[in-house]
Design a protein around this motif. Sequence first.
Motif, mmCIF file in Angstrom:
data_model
loop_
_atom_site.group_PDB
_atom_site.id
_atom_site.type_symbol
_atom_site.label_atom_id
_atom_site.label_comp_id
_atom_site.label_asym_id
_atom_site.label_seq_id
_atom_site.Cartn_x
_atom_site.Cartn_y
_atom_site.Cartn_z
ATOM 1 N N ILE A 12 46.140 25.702 0.020
ATOM 2 C CA ILE A 12 44.783 26.259 0.299
ATOM 3 C C ILE A 12 44.204 28.035 -0.477
ATOM 4 O O ILE A 12 43.587 28.063 -0.865
ATOM 5 C CB ILE A 12 44.291 26.259 1.789
ATOM 6 C CG1 ILE A 12 44.774 24.848 1.766
ATOM 7 C CG2 ILE A 12 43.090 26.025 1.395
ATOM 8 C CD1 ILE A 12 45.244 24.514 3.379
ATOM 9 N N THR A 13 45.465 28.648 0.084
ATOM 10 C CA THR A 13 44.939 30.152 -0.020
ATOM 11 C C THR A 13 45.064 30.155 -2.147
ATOM 12 O O THR A 13 44.492 30.912 -2.574
ATOM 13 C CB THR A 13 46.259 30.802 -0.429
ATOM 14 O OG1 THR A 13 46.162 30.427 1.613
ATOM 15 C CG2 THR A 13 46.171 32.047 -0.712
ATOM 16 N N LEU A 14 46.354 29.600 -2.784
ATOM 17 C CA LEU A 14 45.817 29.492 -4.332
ATOM 18 C C LEU A 14 45.158 28.827 -4.510
ATOM 19 O O LEU A 14 44.029 29.248 -5.338
ATOM 20 C CB LEU A 14 47.061 28.825 -5.166
ATOM 21 C CG LEU A 14 48.503 29.971 -4.933
ATOM 22 C CD1 LEU A 14 49.933 28.637 -5.186
ATOM 23 C CD2 LEU A 14 48.567 31.263 -5.436
ATOM 24 N N ALA A 15 44.033 27.623 -4.065
ATOM 25 C CA ALA A 15 42.662 27.001 -4.012
ATOM 26 C C ALA A 15 41.668 28.141 -4.599
ATOM 27 O O ALA A 15 41.167 28.048 -5.077
ATOM 28 C CB ALA A 15 43.264 26.155 -3.630
ATOM 29 N N VAL A 16 41.667 28.962 -3.161
ATOM 30 C CA VAL A 16 40.197 29.360 -2.651
ATOM 31 C C VAL A 16 40.398 30.495 -3.418
ATOM 32 O O VAL A 16 39.029 31.510 -4.259
ATOM 33 C CB VAL A 16 40.267 29.708 -1.180
ATOM 34 C CG1 VAL A 16 39.200 31.203 -1.568
ATOM 35 C CG2 VAL A 16 40.150 29.022 -0.726
ATOM 36 N N GLN A 83 40.009 13.812 8.607
ATOM 37 C CA GLN A 83 40.949 13.797 9.474
ATOM 38 C C GLN A 83 42.479 13.055 9.866
ATOM 39 O O GLN A 83 42.833 13.742 10.701
ATOM 40 C CB GLN A 83 39.873 12.764 10.841
ATOM 41 C CG GLN A 83 40.153 11.468 10.041
ATOM 42 C CD GLN A 83 39.073 10.618 11.387
ATOM 43 O OE1 GLN A 83 38.239 11.329 12.288
ATOM 44 N NE2 GLN A 83 39.147 9.078 11.587
ATOM 45 N N ASP A 84 42.379 12.964 8.437
ATOM 46 C CA ASP A 84 44.178 11.942 8.507
ATOM 47 C C ASP A 84 45.186 13.390 7.666
ATOM 48 O O ASP A 84 46.266 13.018 7.251
ATOM 49 C CB ASP A 84 43.777 11.020 7.749
ATOM 50 C CG ASP A 84 43.746 10.085 8.993
ATOM 51 O OD1 ASP A 84 43.743 9.772 10.309
ATOM 52 O OD2 ASP A 84 43.386 8.527 8.068
ATOM 53 N N ALA A 85 43.912 14.180 7.809
ATOM 54 C CA ALA A 85 45.871 15.606 7.129
ATOM 55 C C ALA A 85 45.689 16.554 8.410
ATOM 56 O O ALA A 85 44.977 17.376 9.048
ATOM 57 C CB ALA A 85 44.282 16.318 5.997
ATOM 58 N N HIS A 86 46.812 16.764 7.645
ATOM 59 C CA HIS A 86 47.668 17.872 8.636
ATOM 60 C C HIS A 86 47.661 19.592 8.279
ATOM 61 O O HIS A 86 48.802 19.442 7.280
ATOM 62 C CB HIS A 86 49.020 17.652 9.407
ATOM 63 C CG HIS A 86 50.135 18.405 10.061
ATOM 64 N ND1 HIS A 86 50.786 19.251 9.755
ATOM 65 C CD2 HIS A 86 48.928 19.380 11.044
ATOM 66 C CE1 HIS A 86 50.861 19.388 10.503
ATOM 67 N NE2 HIS A 86 50.318 20.381 12.064
ATOM 68 N N ILE A 87 47.435 20.493 8.096
ATOM 69 C CA ILE A 87 47.289 21.442 7.905
ATOM 70 C C ILE A 87 48.909 21.793 8.260
ATOM 71 O O ILE A 87 49.079 22.921 9.313
ATOM 72 C CB ILE A 87 46.515 22.370 7.725
ATOM 73 C CG1 ILE A 87 45.247 21.766 6.647
ATOM 74 C CG2 ILE A 87 46.291 23.776 7.091
ATOM 75 C CD1 ILE A 87 44.007 22.574 7.379
ATOM 76 N N CYS A 88 49.696 22.498 7.244
ATOM 77 C CA CYS A 88 51.249 23.045 7.842
ATOM 78 C C CYS A 88 51.534 24.615 7.079
ATOM 79 O O CYS A 88 50.916 24.756 5.928
ATOM 80 C CB CYS A 88 52.414 22.038 8.191
ATOM 81 S SG CYS A 88 52.311 21.964 5.808
ATOM 82 N N GLY A 89 51.977 25.351 7.912
ATOM 83 C CA GLY A 89 52.003 26.923 7.405
ATOM 84 C C GLY A 89 51.143 27.801 7.754
ATOM 85 O O GLY A 89 50.957 29.157 7.269
ATOM 86 N N GLY A 90 50.556 26.997 8.885
ATOM 87 C CA GLY A 90 49.305 28.803 8.996
ATOM 88 C C GLY A 90 47.869 27.648 9.344
ATOM 89 O O GLY A 90 47.710 26.479 9.053
ATOM 90 N N VAL A 96 42.471 30.672 3.835
ATOM 91 C CA VAL A 96 40.724 31.114 3.439
ATOM 92 C C VAL A 96 40.457 31.800 3.450
ATOM 93 O O VAL A 96 40.584 32.698 2.136
ATOM 94 C CB VAL A 96 39.760 30.046 3.608
ATOM 95 C CG1 VAL A 96 38.605 30.704 3.543
ATOM 96 C CG2 VAL A 96 39.835 28.353 3.660
ATOM 97 N N ASN A 97 40.709 32.928 3.919
ATOM 98 C CA ASN A 97 40.618 34.367 4.088
ATOM 99 C C ASN A 97 41.566 35.350 3.288
ATOM 100 O O ASN A 97 40.955 35.450 2.083
ATOM 101 C CB ASN A 97 40.263 35.156 5.316
ATOM 102 C CG ASN A 97 39.207 34.825 6.160
ATOM 103 O OD1 ASN A 97 38.451 35.195 5.765
ATOM 104 N ND2 ASN A 97 38.542 34.571 7.691
ATOM 105 N N GLU A 98 42.533 34.581 3.442
ATOM 106 C CA GLU A 98 43.439 34.849 2.635
ATOM 107 C C GLU A 98 43.474 34.508 0.619
ATOM 108 O O GLU A 98 43.557 35.249 0.027
ATOM 109 C CB GLU A 98 45.101 35.075 2.537
ATOM 110 C CG GLU A 98 46.517 34.986 1.931
ATOM 111 C CD GLU A 98 46.685 36.508 1.594
ATOM 112 O OE1 GLU A 98 46.857 36.778 0.127
ATOM 113 O OE2 GLU A 98 45.899 37.506 2.516
#
Length: 283
Positions: A12-16, A83-90, A96-98
């Motif tokens: 997510i961080t890399l994508a943002v 709703q069937d996704a799980h964000i892992c690692g933070g 997003v802010n990172e």
Amino acid sequence: MGQCRDIHYEDITLAVARLCVEACTLLPQPVRTLLNGARDAEPFPPARETLELICHNADVARERGMPICQDTGMAVVYAELGQDAHICGGLLEDAVNEGVRRGYIDGYLRKSVVRDPIRRGNTGDNTPAVLHVRLVAGDRLRLTVAPKGFGSENMSRLGMLTPAQGLEGVKEFVVETARLAGANPCPPMMLGVGVGGTFERVAELAKEALVELREGPHPDPYYDALEQELTQRVNALGIGPQGFGGKTTALSVRIKAAPTHIAGLPVAVNVGCHVTRHASTTL
């Protein structure tokens, strides 16, 4: 019950981070198409020349990987989370802010966010972002980064009209917003109009209308006709590109409507400049 799919914090961080740079350097094709059309149809020579320069500026930004505008905005991020996704690692918000921090620092984008609205103090990395999260079906995460410059944001308005003011009241509010804005938002403008909802929802509708940059007609013929009429009325103001006059004051007016209370008629206009930007990806 189906199994959840993992989406990792770092992805997510890399994508943002990538989307921040992409949005600030690549003008969305719908905006460029509108600019090209306005340039070709503009009869007033100073206005046509200004539109040509705006198009050239966008070309240079794309070719050199440089910001289209020196105001690289405050990062507005839309996250449509399955709703069937799980964000892992933070946490999603932290990821997003990172990403915004990395994108604005590593991409050499201007940092414009202050820590407190009154006491000020630049955060130094353009965080925090304004994050909108919506749960949707599926197991994917769609991210949209829409940097919003404040030359145009400052010209935006919200009004709590009465039902008695009706359609004419809405029209007058939109046109008056453009008139009051004048040359300040670096026209030609993009106008996102929200109608309905509540005080906070109508502002969200206006920004969503601006960020989505819908191409083609409104799916509701009633609002399609209203969009066309408002675009014509705003262009009749004669403000023109960068305030130099001409027939091109607004590239488009886009409307999003929502149910509201019987006693209310909220309306909001989110003003965008000719550099109305966003970039999206799906994880």
